[in-house]
Design an enzyme around this catalytic site. Sequence first.
Site, PDB file in Angstrom:
ATOM      1  N   THR A 265       5.654 -17.373  -6.550  1.00  0.00           N
ATOM      2  CA  THR A 265       6.106 -18.596  -7.220  1.00  0.00           C
ATOM      3  C   THR A 265       5.073 -19.134  -8.206  1.00  0.00           C
ATOM      4  O   THR A 265       5.354 -20.061  -8.955  1.00  0.00           O
ATOM      5  CB  THR A 265       6.461 -19.690  -6.195  1.00  0.00           C
TER       6      THR A 265
ATOM      7  N   ASP B 239       0.861  -1.176   0.000  1.00  0.00           N
ATOM      8  CA  ASP B 239       0.000   0.000   0.000  1.00  0.00           C
ATOM      9  C   ASP B 239       0.902   1.232   0.000  1.00  0.00           C
ATOM     10  O   ASP B 239       2.119   1.109  -0.120  1.00  0.00           O
ATOM     11  CB  ASP B 239      -0.932  -0.017   1.218  1.00  0.00           C
TER      12      ASP B 239
END
Length: 232
Positions: A119, A64
Site C-alpha cells: 500500500t 524466495d
Amino acid sequence: MSKDVIIACDFPSKEATLQFLDKFTGRKPYVKIGMELFYSEGPAIVREIKERGHQIFLDLKLHDIPNTVEKAMAALSKLDVDMCNLHAAGTKEMMEAALRGLTREDGTRPLLIAVTQLTSTSQERMQEELLIKEDLDKVVIKYAQNAKEAGLDGVVCSPLEAGKIHEACGGEFLTVTPGVRFADAAKDDQVRITTPEGAKKIGSDYIVVGRPITKADDPVSAYERCLNEFLG
C-alpha cells in the site's frame, strides 16, 4: 468467513506487545505479528500470544525460490497461526510450493494469502522504480488471479482494490486490507488508503489497522471505533 479488524502489533519487544494487549481486558482481538516483532522475539512470541487466546496473522511476506519457501512454510505451519502470507510476485510456482509446505499431514493449514502490491506503492513508483508499466489496478488483479489459480485463500491488497478483486476472483476469495485510517488521522507512509467505513463499503473482508490503534491515547476505544465503523 466472518469479517474482522486485525490489529497490527508492530512493536519492538515482547514487553511492549504484551503491555499493549493487556489493555484489552476480557477481549481477544485478532492480531498481526510482522517482521519487527518476529525478528526481535522469534517464534516464542507467536506461541505466547496464541496461548493467550488471540487469532494471529503472521505477516512475514515470504519471497524466495519455491523450494526455500516450501520449507519455510512447513516450519511456520508448526506455530499454529491462523493466517500467513507471501509475495505474489514470486510466481504461481512459488505460491503452490508454499501451499504444499504449509499443509500439515492431517490436511489442516492456516489461511494463506498473497501480497499484490504494497500500500506504500504508487503508480509512479511501480513504473519508474520497478519498471512495471501496466496500470496498478491491472497488476493487482492479475496477481490476485495468479494467487487464486495457485490455490491460495486470498490476497493482501489496498482497500481501494478489494471490490475489483472480488469481481475478478469471486466473493469467497479473501481480501485482507491494510492502509486503513480514520478520516481524522494522519496517512503516515501509506498511499492507497481509505477509512474503516470505506473499506466496508468497498468489500474488504479483513482490515489491518496499526498506528491509528496502537498509537492512540486510548487504544481500546480506537479499536472499538474501528469495529463499529467496519462491522456496524
